[in-house]
Design a protein around this motif. Structure first.
Motif, mmCIF file in Angstrom:
data_model
loop_
_atom_site.group_PDB
_atom_site.id
_atom_site.type_symbol
_atom_site.label_atom_id
_atom_site.label_comp_id
_atom_site.label_asym_id
_atom_site.label_seq_id
_atom_site.Cartn_x
_atom_site.Cartn_y
_atom_site.Cartn_z
ATOM 1 N N UNK A 61 -56.492 112.155 -8.751
ATOM 2 C CA UNK A 61 -57.095 112.055 -10.067
ATOM 3 C C UNK A 61 -58.423 111.326 -9.963
ATOM 4 N N UNK A 62 -59.325 111.627 -10.881
ATOM 5 C CA UNK A 62 -60.515 110.783 -10.969
ATOM 6 C C UNK A 62 -60.049 109.455 -11.545
ATOM 7 N N UNK A 98 -26.316 115.260 -2.273
ATOM 8 C CA UNK A 98 -27.769 115.337 -2.365
ATOM 9 C C UNK A 98 -28.158 115.955 -3.710
ATOM 10 N N UNK A 99 -29.106 115.358 -4.431
ATOM 11 C CA UNK A 99 -29.551 115.955 -5.695
ATOM 12 C C UNK A 99 -30.279 117.272 -5.433
ATOM 13 N N UNK A 100 -30.431 118.119 -6.468
ATOM 14 C CA UNK A 100 -31.078 119.416 -6.277
ATOM 15 C C UNK A 100 -32.526 119.309 -5.796
ATOM 16 N N UNK A 101 -33.198 118.220 -6.158
ATOM 17 C CA UNK A 101 -34.570 118.023 -5.682
ATOM 18 C C UNK A 101 -34.696 116.627 -5.096
ATOM 19 N N UNK A 102 -35.519 116.463 -4.077
ATOM 20 C CA UNK A 102 -35.685 115.119 -3.517
ATOM 21 C C UNK A 102 -36.371 114.200 -4.518
ATOM 22 N N UNK A 103 -36.287 112.887 -4.301
ATOM 23 C CA UNK A 103 -36.923 111.923 -5.202
ATOM 24 C C UNK A 103 -38.430 111.845 -4.964
ATOM 25 N N UNK A 104 -38.827 112.060 -3.715
ATOM 26 C CA UNK A 104 -40.232 111.834 -3.351
ATOM 27 C C UNK A 104 -41.137 112.798 -4.104
ATOM 28 N N UNK A 105 -42.256 112.249 -4.597
ATOM 29 C CA UNK A 105 -43.223 113.087 -5.289
ATOM 30 C C UNK A 105 -44.479 113.226 -4.459
ATOM 31 N N UNK A 106 -45.144 114.363 -4.627
ATOM 32 C CA UNK A 106 -46.431 114.548 -4.000
ATOM 33 C C UNK A 106 -47.486 114.121 -5.018
ATOM 34 N N UNK A 159 -51.182 114.026 -6.864
ATOM 35 C CA UNK A 159 -52.412 114.805 -6.999
ATOM 36 C C UNK A 159 -53.547 113.826 -7.205
ATOM 37 N N UNK A 177 -28.999 116.251 -18.499
ATOM 38 C CA UNK A 177 -30.453 116.301 -18.593
ATOM 39 C C UNK A 177 -30.907 116.877 -19.937
ATOM 40 N N UNK A 184 -22.421 120.104 -15.105
ATOM 41 C CA UNK A 184 -23.538 119.356 -14.528
ATOM 42 C C UNK A 184 -23.408 119.271 -13.014
ATOM 43 N N UNK A 185 -24.528 118.935 -12.385
ATOM 44 C CA UNK A 185 -24.520 118.760 -10.948
ATOM 45 C C UNK A 185 -23.701 117.522 -10.596
#
Lengths: 431, 230
Positions: free
Chosen positions: B45-46, B33-41, B43, B19, B11-12
């Motif tokens: 939505x209606x 540092x984790x493989x991906x940042x925590x921040x999300x982009x 989208x 996981x 595991x990382x």
């Protein structure tokens, strides 16, 4: 060449190639056909320098330096030379849907995170091969601006050079000339069910594997790496099918494998030039072992992987596009029909897909700065796990992406490799 | 290097759990540092609730118009009630599910029934038919609703098969016929003399009994399917 580049002195525009046409039609606010390639360096990325490298690189690729426009009959790519792509900080959920006016209109998004440079591409723009050329060139340009020496070999292009017109030719149009227009009839494929993740989220589970050990395992099974991994992915889905009942319809488990047509037809194009083959098993026939699945896939690939069959498949696709009744239909009607067709037929014959770019070679003097290369597919519209594979130096990286909560497919897949004696390191964007 | 004790995968260093199988890692998590940042982009939505609100307003417009027209040109009948009731039923069927956080089919069906009852009541108001509503419409609607929910309830709780479900549904049909005839008789003659619903019952009861016997006898089922297979 006039067919590909309609040029007056200032303004270049492109027709969408045959494979590119479906993606804008299938595009919705919640799903776009996206994929990501990334290179991890050995040092942290300097965003300011990467930004200027990006601005220089994009100019070298006329078919990437574009935005999507609506014509009366078709979508087209219009030159976007007046604007500049903007570098972004990486996010937890890559391969987000794209809108025609997002990101200054560019159909690719460049991200940086720690040591990683990542690019999300809209699939209309290019396929894995073309995308890799762009990423390599961007990284080389970045390294150059950091004061490193990188030579222009192995798919790294010189950004000061003019682009050769053949780099953005529509290779489908050029090579599709078969008298036969046919494609095998495909059965409805089995799909797994799952709990939806919330909108915009994506599950990425990465397996990092020593190339040598997976090569050996494939060799032991008398298969290529792609064949073995495709068979194992199919076998992972088969486990789910086993639980739900083998003799329940739909009983076909089918894996879609994209093929790089550049290996069969001589084209240096950086736009789309690939096709899919969908080998499958029919569980109505009974239980399958992994060995049987490998054989099934191998026979299917062997009987279809030749210039003549591929040309016939390609011609079939191009024929639709050339049909006069389809051509004269206004765009809004085309878009409506194509989005409905995509909804009904796109995932009908396939359970999942696996895309293997193969071994990526970099110029010798660039290798010492590059740690790892990764490839991942945006999640499928039907949300179930998809696989993307790429190898670099002595490492093979597998990325499985989905939009569902469950991780059964991933768990079976990777633990099977462990049982076969292949060490796997797991990374993920999830908890 | 942390490994998952269950899956055997490496595991990382930043991972707290495996996981793949959610097994916790008993290994000191390193500050990496984790493989991906925590921040999300995000989208866009209606907003479904906003849409539901918007459609409701849209639905109110013709109702309001009808109200005004009916009050100005009154010709002895409040026909606006027809529009009100119909709008209510439409709202309940199509717009109400948008407001719910998760799907609740039973509640939804119940509310649709309720709105239909209200619709029929409004019609009876418009045509001065309160007696007709109370004696015919309301009892029949209530009976249908009660019978339907009983079948759903029995099927869910007792987990009965197809044969038993059919016999339960046929029993419900007999009850419904009795109720319909009874109330119509009472409405017309002010007394109850059942006739045709007995015929329905008489022809259905043997079928129900046969089905009940059949559902309890596996061997008979097999014999029948052997002899009668198509």
């Amino acid at each position: 060449m006039l067919r590909q580049v309609e040029e007056n002195k200032t303004n270049k525009w492109f027709r969408l190639d045959n494979a590119a046409k479906i993606y804008p039609a299938a595009n919705t606010r919640r799903w776009s056909g996206m994929f990501r390639l990334s290179i991890s360096l050995k040092e942290k990325v300097n965003p300011d320098i990467l930004q200027t490298a990006l601005e220089k690189t994009i100019v070298r690729f006329p078919s990437f330096n574009i935005r999507m426009r609506r014509g009366f009959f078709w979508y087209y790519f219009d030159s976007n030379e007046k604007r500049k792509p903007r570098l972004r900080k990486d996010v937890n959920n890559p391969c987000l849907p794209i809108g025609w006016n997002d990101d200054e209109g560019f159909l690719l998004r460049v991200y940086y995170y720690e040591k990683r440079i990542a690019i999300d591409y809209f699939h209309s723009l290019t396929d894995g091969t073309g995308a890799m050329v762009f990423l390599k060139t961007l990284t080389a340009q970045y390294l150059k601006q950091m004061g490193k020496d990188v030579s222009y070999t192995d798919g790294v292009l010189d950004v000061t050079q003019e682009a050769d017109e053949r780099e953005f030719e529509d290779a489908f149009m050029k090579f599709a000339d078969s008298k036969v227009k046919s494609r095998v009839k495909e059965e409805k494929a089995y799909h797994i069910k799952g709990t939806k993740l919330s909108h915009g989220d994506i599950s990425i589970i990465t397996g990092v594997i020593p190339l040598e050990s997976i090569k050996e395992l494939a060799k032991k099974n008398k298969a290529t790496i792609t064949e073995y991994l495709a068979a194992l992915l199919l076998y992972s889905y088969y486990q789910e099918k086993l639980r739900e009942g083998l003799y329940k319809k739909p009983s076909h488990i089918s894996i879609s494998i994209p093929l790089n047509l550049r290996n069969f037809f001589d084209s240096p194009t950086n736009r789309n030039f690939s096709l899919y083959l969908n080998p499958s098993i029919d569980t109505m026939m009974g239980e399958f072992t992994l060995e049987e699945i490998i054989l099934q896939i191998q026979y299917f690939m062997k009987s279809n992987l030749n210039k003549k069959t591929l040309n016939a498949m390609m011609t079939q696709n191009v024929k639709i596009e050339k049909n006069i009744f389809i051509r004269i239909a206004p765009l809004f009607i085309k878009k409506l029909m194509m989005s409905i067709a995509h909804k009904i037929f796109a995932y009908r014959p396939i359970t999942a897909s696996i895309s293997n770019i193969g071994i990526v070679k970099l110029p010798k003097d660039m290798e010492e700065y590059v740690e790892r290369i990764e490839f991942l597919l945006g999640a499928a519209k039907n949300r179930t796990p998809n696989m993307a594979v790429v190898s670099y130096q002595d490492t093979l990286v597998i990325n499985i992406t989905s939009m569902i909560e469950e991780r059964e497919i991933e768990r079976f897949f990777f633990t099977h490799l462990i049982k076969e004696g292949v060490p796997v390191k797991i990374e993920s964007n999830r908890e | 290097m942390p490994y998952c004790v269950k899956c055997g995968v490496e595991l990382d260093k930043s991972a707290k759990k495996c996981v793949l199988c959610q097994t916790e890692v008993h290994f000191e998590v390193e500050k990496e540092e984790p493989p991906y940042p925590r921040e999300k982009d995000e989208i866009d939505n209606i907003n479904v609730k906003y849409l539901a609100f918007f459609l409701s307003i849209l639905l109110l417009i013709p109702n309001f118009a009808v109200l005004v027209i009916n009050l100005i040109y009154y010709s002895g009948i409040y026909w606006m009630y027809y529009v009100f009731g119909a709008s209510l039923v439409i709202w309940m069927i199509f717009i109400f599910p948008m407001v719910l956080e998760r799907k609740r089919p039973i509640l939804h069906i119940f509310l649709i029934f309720l709105s239909i009852t209200l619709y029929v009541y409004l019609i009876s108001l418009a045509v001065d038919g309160l007696r007709w509503f109370l004696i015919i419409a309301l009892p029949i609607l209530l009976t249908i609703m009660i019978l339907m929910f009983s079948i759903i309830f029995i099927r869910k709780k007792k987990k009965i098969g197809r044969l038993k479900t059919t016999s339960v549904s046929l029993t419900a049909l007999i009850i419904l016929c009795l109720v319909i005839e009874g109330f119509i008789d009472y409405y017309i003659n002010s007394q109850i003399v059942l006739a045709w619903s007995y015929i329905v019952a008489a022809s259905l009861i043997p079928i129900i009994i046969a089905l009940m016997i059949l559902s309890g006898n596996k061997k008979l089922q097999e014999d029948l399917s052997k002899k009668l297979h198509i």
